[in-house]
Design a protein around this motif. Structure first.
Motif, mmCIF file in Angstrom:
data_model
loop_
_atom_site.group_PDB
_atom_site.id
_atom_site.type_symbol
_atom_site.label_atom_id
_atom_site.label_comp_id
_atom_site.label_asym_id
_atom_site.label_seq_id
_atom_site.Cartn_x
_atom_site.Cartn_y
_atom_site.Cartn_z
ATOM 1 N N LEU A 162 5.148 6.223 -8.102
ATOM 2 C CA LEU A 162 6.314 7.095 -8.130
ATOM 3 C C LEU A 162 7.060 6.878 -9.434
ATOM 4 O O LEU A 162 7.339 5.738 -9.814
ATOM 5 C CB LEU A 162 7.248 6.785 -6.952
ATOM 6 C CG LEU A 162 8.585 7.541 -6.918
ATOM 7 C CD1 LEU A 162 8.343 9.039 -6.759
ATOM 8 C CD2 LEU A 162 9.467 7.008 -5.794
ATOM 9 N N GLN A 188 9.605 12.383 -9.879
ATOM 10 C CA GLN A 188 10.790 12.836 -9.150
ATOM 11 C C GLN A 188 11.971 12.992 -10.098
ATOM 12 O O GLN A 188 12.244 12.117 -10.916
ATOM 13 C CB GLN A 188 11.127 11.827 -8.052
ATOM 14 C CG GLN A 188 12.193 12.296 -7.077
ATOM 15 C CD GLN A 188 12.218 11.426 -5.823
ATOM 16 O OE1 GLN A 188 12.221 10.208 -5.907
ATOM 17 N NE2 GLN A 188 12.212 12.058 -4.663
ATOM 18 N N VAL A 214 14.199 9.706 -0.864
ATOM 19 C CA VAL A 214 13.289 8.726 -0.268
ATOM 20 C C VAL A 214 12.321 9.412 0.684
ATOM 21 O O VAL A 214 11.102 9.167 0.642
ATOM 22 C CB VAL A 214 14.084 7.618 0.451
ATOM 23 C CG1 VAL A 214 13.125 6.627 1.119
ATOM 24 C CG2 VAL A 214 14.988 6.880 -0.543
ATOM 25 N N SER A 217 9.632 11.337 -1.351
ATOM 26 C CA SER A 217 8.560 10.537 -1.953
ATOM 27 C C SER A 217 7.634 9.966 -0.887
ATOM 28 O O SER A 217 6.417 9.876 -1.089
ATOM 29 C CB SER A 217 9.136 9.422 -2.826
ATOM 30 O OG SER A 217 9.920 8.508 -2.074
ATOM 31 N N ASP A 218 8.182 9.604 0.278
ATOM 32 C CA ASP A 218 7.333 9.113 1.366
ATOM 33 C C ASP A 218 6.334 10.186 1.799
ATOM 34 O O ASP A 218 5.156 9.895 2.034
ATOM 35 C CB ASP A 218 8.195 8.704 2.560
ATOM 36 C CG ASP A 218 8.964 7.398 2.345
ATOM 37 O OD1 ASP A 218 8.736 6.744 1.306
ATOM 38 O OD2 ASP A 218 9.784 7.050 3.212
ATOM 39 N N LYS A 224 5.109 4.507 1.355
ATOM 40 C CA LYS A 224 5.871 3.929 0.260
ATOM 41 C C LYS A 224 4.985 3.751 -0.982
ATOM 42 O O LYS A 224 3.765 3.580 -0.876
ATOM 43 C CB LYS A 224 6.460 2.569 0.664
ATOM 44 C CG LYS A 224 7.396 2.620 1.857
ATOM 45 C CD LYS A 224 8.634 3.453 1.568
ATOM 46 C CE LYS A 224 9.615 3.428 2.733
ATOM 47 N NZ LYS A 224 10.791 4.314 2.515
ATOM 48 N N VAL A 228 7.022 1.742 -8.379
ATOM 49 C CA VAL A 228 8.052 2.706 -8.739
ATOM 50 C C VAL A 228 8.455 2.432 -10.184
ATOM 51 O O VAL A 228 8.820 1.302 -10.525
ATOM 52 C CB VAL A 228 9.296 2.601 -7.831
ATOM 53 C CG1 VAL A 228 10.359 3.603 -8.280
ATOM 54 C CG2 VAL A 228 8.918 2.846 -6.378
ATOM 55 N N GLN A 240 17.767 2.885 -4.927
ATOM 56 C CA GLN A 240 16.831 3.888 -4.408
ATOM 57 C C GLN A 240 15.391 3.419 -4.549
ATOM 58 O O GLN A 240 14.576 3.603 -3.644
ATOM 59 C CB GLN A 240 17.029 5.217 -5.147
ATOM 60 C CG GLN A 240 16.118 6.338 -4.654
ATOM 61 C CD GLN A 240 16.345 7.634 -5.399
ATOM 62 O OE1 GLN A 240 17.478 8.093 -5.530
ATOM 63 N NE2 GLN A 240 15.263 8.211 -5.925
ATOM 64 N N SER A 241 15.067 2.796 -5.675
ATOM 65 C CA SER A 241 13.703 2.304 -5.903
ATOM 66 C C SER A 241 13.300 1.280 -4.851
ATOM 67 O O SER A 241 12.151 1.266 -4.391
ATOM 68 C CB SER A 241 13.600 1.667 -7.292
ATOM 69 O OG SER A 241 13.844 2.603 -8.316
ATOM 70 N N GLU A 243 14.184 1.198 -1.824
ATOM 71 C CA GLU A 243 13.857 1.907 -0.589
ATOM 72 C C GLU A 243 12.529 2.649 -0.691
ATOM 73 O O GLU A 243 11.882 2.923 0.321
ATOM 74 C CB GLU A 243 14.974 2.900 -0.244
ATOM 75 C CG GLU A 243 16.330 2.257 -0.019
ATOM 76 C CD GLU A 243 16.294 1.167 1.042
ATOM 77 O OE1 GLU A 243 15.665 1.387 2.107
ATOM 78 O OE2 GLU A 243 16.872 0.085 0.805
ATOM 79 N N GLN A 244 12.102 2.975 -1.905
ATOM 80 C CA GLN A 244 10.900 3.788 -2.073
ATOM 81 C C GLN A 244 9.632 2.972 -2.279
ATOM 82 O O GLN A 244 8.540 3.519 -2.194
ATOM 83 C CB GLN A 244 11.104 4.750 -3.256
ATOM 84 C CG GLN A 244 12.155 5.820 -2.965
ATOM 85 C CD GLN A 244 12.456 6.697 -4.164
ATOM 86 O OE1 GLN A 244 12.952 6.224 -5.177
ATOM 87 N NE2 GLN A 244 12.162 7.987 -4.055
ATOM 88 N N ARG A 246 6.831 -0.124 -1.481
ATOM 89 C CA ARG A 246 6.244 -0.744 -0.292
ATOM 90 C C ARG A 246 6.526 -2.251 -0.268
ATOM 91 O O ARG A 246 7.012 -2.835 -1.237
ATOM 92 C CB ARG A 246 4.731 -0.513 -0.274
ATOM 93 C CG ARG A 246 3.969 -1.224 -1.395
ATOM 94 C CD ARG A 246 2.479 -1.246 -1.097
ATOM 95 N NE ARG A 246 1.677 -1.702 -2.220
ATOM 96 C CZ ARG A 246 1.473 -2.970 -2.579
ATOM 97 N NH1 ARG A 246 2.094 -3.957 -1.914
ATOM 98 N NH2 ARG A 246 0.696 -3.263 -3.611
#
Length: 333
Positions: A162, A188, A214, A217-218, A224, A228, A240-241, A243-244, A246
């Motif tokens: 991502l 994104q 989020v 992107s999921d 995930k 990122v 935010q990263s 959360e995105q 894994r």
């Protein structure tokens, strides 16, 4: 010579007449053929933290023709076409000898490309092969920055990647991620200006859902992200990263940000997520980026959206401070 000169933070650049540069004993004078306008130049013009001084000439993404060589030069001759590694350094410390001039104690970012001529050391110059143009030589630097980030992020075949931010570095990161075998590469952004260009550069998905980034992107990645890449440098993207990415994934910060960023450390600790940073590049990565261009890769050339004259630089520079459809603008002095 004419040059676009920095006069004060927040003030427009001014095209002025300056004295022609002279080569050092181990240096050369380049007639600038193409120079890219970099996002970091925009930061330097606005933010005192970057240390720009009145009278500075920006421009560190440039290529051109050798028009004069110092008496101590050994490799270059008048007429050679070169791309300039913009990391001026001592040339003999352990970092320089390892191909990492960015970490030389004497390193300074080499500007001067917003002008008709620039003086640089011979060791900063990489000969352009016949298969690479001056425009290619001017985009080697951002390609090398992105390659360095991809190497630090350890992109592997099959990865879900991502990329936050669809500027030149984000798009170049998409290019390298796909070349390194990533199965899914989602770019994104908060606007769709660069959607077509992102897909041309190798992205498999382009995401623009500012209200639910989020979830977006999921869905696109099927879970995930393994890695990122923050290529936007916006403070809230750190949280935010987290959360995105894994569990045991990697976050690579490539974007420039001088403002404080906050996140909840527990959110990263609970995933054992690695937060990494990337700055500049190795000399070997610079040469690898040029090799890709000279071998005929067409995708990176999609970064270039416009070429302007030196007289057009002040207005173009001002316009780039606002989000536009432009990507990499080159100057042809």
């Amino acid at each position: 010579m004419r040059a676009a000169v920095f006069e004060a933070h927040g003030a427009p650049l001014a095209v002025q007449q300056l004295a022609d540069p002279e080569p050092a004993a181990d240096g050369v004078v380049i007639r600038v053929g193409r120079c890219g306008i970099c996002g970091s130049d925009l930061h330097m013009a606005e933010e005192p933290e970057f240390g720009a001084c009145p009278g500075d000439v920006f421009g560190h993404e440039f290529a051109g023709e050798v028009v004069e060589a110092g008496r101590g030069t050994q490799r270059l001759s008048k007429g050679d076409l070169v791309s300039v590694v913009p990391l001026a350094s001592c040339g003999h410390c352990p970092s320089c000898l390892a191909g990492e001039p960015a970490w030389c104690p004497q390193m300074r970012l080499q500007g001067g490309g917003y002008a008709e001529y620039a003086a640089v050391s011979e060791r900063q110059c990489t000969l352009l092969p016949g298969t690479a143009s001056l425009a290619d030589g001017a985009i080697v630097e951002p390609l090398a920055v992105a390659l360095h980030g991809a190497v630090i992020g350890d992109v592997r075949p099959g990865d879900r990647v991502l990329i936050l931010g669809a500027g030149p570095i984000g798009l170049a990161t998409a290019f390298w991620a796909r070349r390194m075998g990533a199965a899914r590469v989602a770019v994104q952004d908060i606007a769709r200006h660069q959607e077509a260009r992102a897909m041309e550069m190798g992205a498999t998905h382009f995401l623009c859902d500012p209200e639910a980034p989020v979830a977006a992107s999921d869905r696109a990645l099927g879970g995930k992200a393994d890695i990122v890449f923050d290529c936007a440098g916006v403070p809230q993207l750190v949280a935010q990263s987290v959360e995105q990415v894994r569990v045991k994934g990697r976050i690579v910060m490539l974007g420039l940000c001088t403002r404080a960023a906050s996140f909840v450390p527990f959110r990263a600790v609970s995933k054992e997520a690695a937060i990494l940073t990337a700055a500049f590049f190795k000399r070997q990565e610079y040469e690898a980026a040029l090799d890709v261009l000279s071998a005929g890769a067409v995708e990176p050339r999609a970064l270039v959206s416009q070429t302007v004259s030196l007289a057009e630089v002040p207005e173009t520079f001002r316009a780039l401070k606002s989000r536009t459809g432009q990507c990499k603008v080159l100057i042809a002095p």
